[in-house]
Design a protein around this motif. Structure first.
Motif, PDB file in Angstrom:
ATOM      1  N   ARG A  24      -9.336  22.784  -1.467  1.00 32.91           N
ATOM      2  CA  ARG A  24      -8.613  23.665  -2.395  1.00 32.91           C
ATOM      3  C   ARG A  24      -7.661  24.591  -1.634  1.00 32.91           C
ATOM      4  NH1 ARG A  24     -13.411  23.988  -5.795  1.00 32.91           N
ATOM      5  NH2 ARG A  24     -14.056  25.923  -4.767  1.00 32.91           N
ATOM      6  N   LEU A  25      -8.135  25.108  -0.511  1.00 30.42           N
ATOM      7  CA  LEU A  25      -7.284  25.998   0.277  1.00 30.42           C
ATOM      8  C   LEU A  25      -6.106  25.245   0.874  1.00 30.42           C
ATOM      9  CD1 LEU A  25      -9.999  28.181   2.050  1.00 30.42           C
ATOM     10  CD2 LEU A  25      -8.312  28.965   0.386  1.00 30.42           C
ATOM     11  N   ASN A  31      -7.397  32.271  -3.699  1.00 32.65           N
ATOM     12  CA  ASN A  31      -8.672  31.587  -3.492  1.00 32.65           C
ATOM     13  C   ASN A  31      -9.519  32.297  -2.428  1.00 32.65           C
ATOM     14  OD1 ASN A  31      -6.731  29.541  -4.612  1.00 32.65           O
ATOM     15  ND2 ASN A  31      -8.585  28.285  -4.626  1.00 32.65           N
ATOM     16  N   ALA A  32      -9.510  33.611  -2.484  1.00 29.09           N
ATOM     17  CA  ALA A  32     -10.269  34.398  -1.506  1.00 29.09           C
ATOM     18  C   ALA A  32     -11.759  34.087  -1.578  1.00 29.09           C
ATOM     19  CB  ALA A  32     -10.022  35.883  -1.725  1.00 29.09           C
ATOM     20  N   ASP A  33     -12.251  33.762  -2.772  1.00 28.04           N
ATOM     21  CA  ASP A  33     -13.682  33.448  -2.906  1.00 28.04           C
ATOM     22  C   ASP A  33     -14.051  32.203  -2.106  1.00 28.04           C
ATOM     23  OD1 ASP A  33     -14.086  35.618  -4.493  1.00 28.04           O
ATOM     24  OD2 ASP A  33     -14.024  34.512  -6.397  1.00 28.04           O
ATOM     25  N   ILE A  75     -16.963  31.688   5.116  1.00 24.64           N
ATOM     26  CA  ILE A  75     -17.484  32.677   6.071  1.00 24.64           C
ATOM     27  C   ILE A  75     -19.007  32.767   5.957  1.00 24.64           C
ATOM     28  CG2 ILE A  75     -17.529  35.140   6.649  1.00 24.64           C
ATOM     29  CD1 ILE A  75     -14.579  35.261   5.746  1.00 24.64           C
ATOM     30  N   LYS A  76     -19.500  32.791   4.739  1.00 25.21           N
ATOM     31  CA  LYS A  76     -20.946  32.896   4.528  1.00 25.21           C
ATOM     32  C   LYS A  76     -21.691  31.679   5.064  1.00 25.21           C
ATOM     33  CE  LYS A  76     -20.572  35.891   0.444  1.00 25.21           C
ATOM     34  NZ  LYS A  76     -20.702  35.979  -1.021  1.00 25.21           N
ATOM     35  N   ALA A  77     -21.011  30.535   5.110  1.00 21.41           N
ATOM     36  CA  ALA A  77     -21.650  29.313   5.612  1.00 21.41           C
ATOM     37  C   ALA A  77     -22.006  29.420   7.097  1.00 21.41           C
ATOM     38  CB  ALA A  77     -20.735  28.112   5.379  1.00 21.41           C
ATOM     39  N   ALA A  78     -21.434  30.410   7.797  1.00 21.74           N
ATOM     40  CA  ALA A  78     -21.766  30.597   9.213  1.00 21.74           C
ATOM     41  C   ALA A  78     -23.225  30.985   9.387  1.00 21.74           C
ATOM     42  CB  ALA A  78     -20.864  31.668   9.824  1.00 21.74           C
ATOM     43  N   PHE A 109      -5.981  35.618   4.896  1.00 22.22           N
ATOM     44  CA  PHE A 109      -6.897  36.577   4.270  1.00 22.22           C
ATOM     45  C   PHE A 109      -7.153  37.773   5.194  1.00 22.22           C
ATOM     46  CE2 PHE A 109      -7.847  32.306   2.719  1.00 22.22           C
ATOM     47  CZ  PHE A 109      -7.702  32.484   1.346  1.00 22.22           C
ATOM     48  N   PRO A 110      -6.152  38.618   5.408  1.00 21.71           N
ATOM     49  CA  PRO A 110      -6.315  39.772   6.295  1.00 21.71           C
ATOM     50  C   PRO A 110      -7.423  40.730   5.850  1.00 21.71           C
ATOM     51  CG  PRO A 110      -4.254  39.915   5.042  1.00 21.71           C
ATOM     52  CD  PRO A 110      -4.780  38.540   4.843  1.00 21.71           C
TER      53      PRO A 110
END
Length: 516
Positions: free
Chosen positions: A20-21, A30-32, A38-41, A63-64
């Protein structure tokens, strides 16, 4: 099986987020998706974390507002237990500054901290990532790398990291100087300035390495103007501590002086001024040589034998480099074929004077050895008869002092013996176990300099300390071993300051340089 199914679903979701990105034009909508990557880390799935290590840097620039979380998560991946995840995360670090160059210095700093990696494949990934950033912005990258060398606060310096950074610069950066240092005039000046700042606290091996590199730069080459050659001399003069008062009781300084003088000789031949070196010799060394160490006639039995040992050692090394200079000084007849031989001149008076001084010191040393040998026998008998611990300790100290005295006299006699001929031999680079230096016992190399101590120097010889700090301490075998091709590798865990904080967001890094 259920766990495998969950892992498969997590991986599928990550691929969906990535697709999607990739497809959407305005990725900020699509910041979510990026937040979920990031959470997948922190996923329990190895494959999910490995995929996250690919995707986090790929979309970082869009996404700064999530940059702190993204970098922190990626650093967790750089410290993962699994090698494959760590390698993937390291390979992705340069992407953080591909389109956001303002982050380059910070990423170089992170990669430098990872140079202590143990596994070859991991360390190779770090090297390639650093070289990639050096090619992107060599000035900023070099500046960030040298910060790990410059720090002279022993409490803040990670010695293992410092040594690994030096090895990387020596083995990977210096050989590529022609490709990396562009434009050459600006970048050669920049790296010279960085090196000069780093020379505040270096070992002799490091100093020699840096000087060899500087000499290889075009700005200091054979066609360099006199002011550039003089700059190299000034660097050497600073290492020699020519502003310090000469003290033979601190024999390290004469060793440093000799080593730096040898290093400077080729530049004197290229026209650089040698006045500061020789003014120092005339002011501090020669008066001591004449008045205290080499008397012409016996004036009682008292003499400072340490002075004599130290200055005979200096004389031998200097004469080994320029033997014909001793013709007019000592009346020798050494022929090199150069006009400076001055063979046709009469220096018989100088030879007579020098011979008298040698004979006088030799006689005094032999007499002192006789007394010391007798004293040693008395100390042994007294030690055997001693009852109390205090008496035993006192006699052991006396024995140790007597042993040092015998060693001094032995060295003096060994250095005088080859000087009696009109065509003498000089010890040059042959090793002499000088009495004022402790024999370094083999030990496990330390990864830290003692508080208040300075890294020892070892150019040619092994002069231990630079500006009086740590005088008499053991040489830093850690650095010597690293540069001899046997680098000690540090551990992987904690490479990025885990437990100290890394300076991202509110977390401060242990060495005091904040990030983001």
């Amino acid at each position: 099986m259920a766990e495998a199914s969950d892992d498969s679903k997590d991986i599928e979701k990550l691929y969906e987020y990535g697709e999607r990105l990739n497809e959407v034009k305005d990725k900020s909508q699509n910041a979510d998706d990026y937040d979920n990557i990031i959470k997948a880390a922190k996923s329990s799935s190895v494959k999910s974390r490995q995929l996250a290590a690919q995707l986090i840097p790929r979309f970082f620039k869009y996404f700064p507002s999530l940059s702190v979380n993204a970098v922190d998560a990626h650093l967790d991946l750089c410290e993962a237990e699994e090698l494959a995840i760590r390698v993937q995360a390291i390979r992705g670090l340069p992407l953080f500054c591909k389109d956001t160059p303002e982050h380059l210095s910070k990423i170089v700093d992170i990669l430098a901290q990872l140079l202590t990696a143990v596994e070859n494949v991991e360390r190779d990934a770090v090297h390639k990532a650093l070289l990639s950033l050096l090619r992107q912005d060599v000035k900023a990258s070099l500046t960030a790398l040298f910060k790990h060398i410059e720090c002279v606060d022993e409490q803040l310096t990670d010695e293992n990291l410092r040594e690994r950074t030096l090895l990387f610069i020596r083995d990977k950066v210096f050989p590529l100087k022609t490709d990396l240092l562009k434009p050459s005039d600006q970048m050669e000046r920049h790296i010279t300035d960085l090196i000069r700042k780093s020379l505040q606290d270096v070992t002799g091996v490091e100093f020699q390495m840096f000087m060899d590199f500087l000499k290889s730069l075009s700005m200091f080459g054979e066609k360099a103007p006199p002011e550039r050659v003089q700059e190299l001399i000034e660097i050497i003069e600073d290492q020699a501590d020519l502003d310090a008062q000469f003290n033979v009781d601190e024999g390290d300084h004469i060793d440093r002086l000799i080593s730096c003088l040898f290093m400077a000789l080729p530049f004197f031949e290229r026209g650089a001024s040698n006045s500061k070196f020789f003014n120092y010799l005339n002011k501090h060394i020669f008066p001591v040589f004449e008045k205290k160490s080499m008397p012409r006639r016996k004036a009682g039995d008292e003499m400072n034998f340490t002075y004599a040992e130290c200055l005979l050692y200096a004389f031998h090394h200097l004469a080994h480099k320029a033997p014909n200079a001793t013709n007019n000084l000592c009346g020798y007849k050494i022929v090199t074929g150069q006009p400076s031989d001055r063979i046709g001149e009469d220096f018989s008076e100088q030879h007579k004077d020098f011979t008298e001084r040698l004979n006088c010191v030799e006689d005094l040393a032999r007499a002192a050895m006789k007394k010391l040998t007798q004293g040693m026998a008395e100390h042994n008998r007294a030690l055997t008869a001693a009852v109390s611990d205090e008496a035993k300790a006192s006699m052991k100290t006396k024995k140790q002092n007597t042993t040092t005295g015998l060693k001094t006299c032995n060295n003096i006699l060994a250095m005088i013996q080859p000087l009696h001929s009109k065509t003498p031999s000089f010890i040059g680079d042959k090793k002499i176990n000088l009495s004022w230096k402790e024999v370094v016992k083999p030990s496990t190399p330390s990864t830290a300099t003692a508080a208040g101590g300075k890294r020892p120097l070892n150019v040619g010889g092994s002069y231990p300390s630079k500006r009086g700090r740590g005088v008499g301490s053991e040489p830093n075998q850690f650095s010597n071993r690293a540069f001899a091709g046997h680098p000690p590798y540090g551990g992987r865990r904690g490479a990025l300051g885990r437990g100290r904080g890394r300076g991202y967001g509110a977390r401060g890094r242990g060495r005091g340089r904040g990030f983001w």
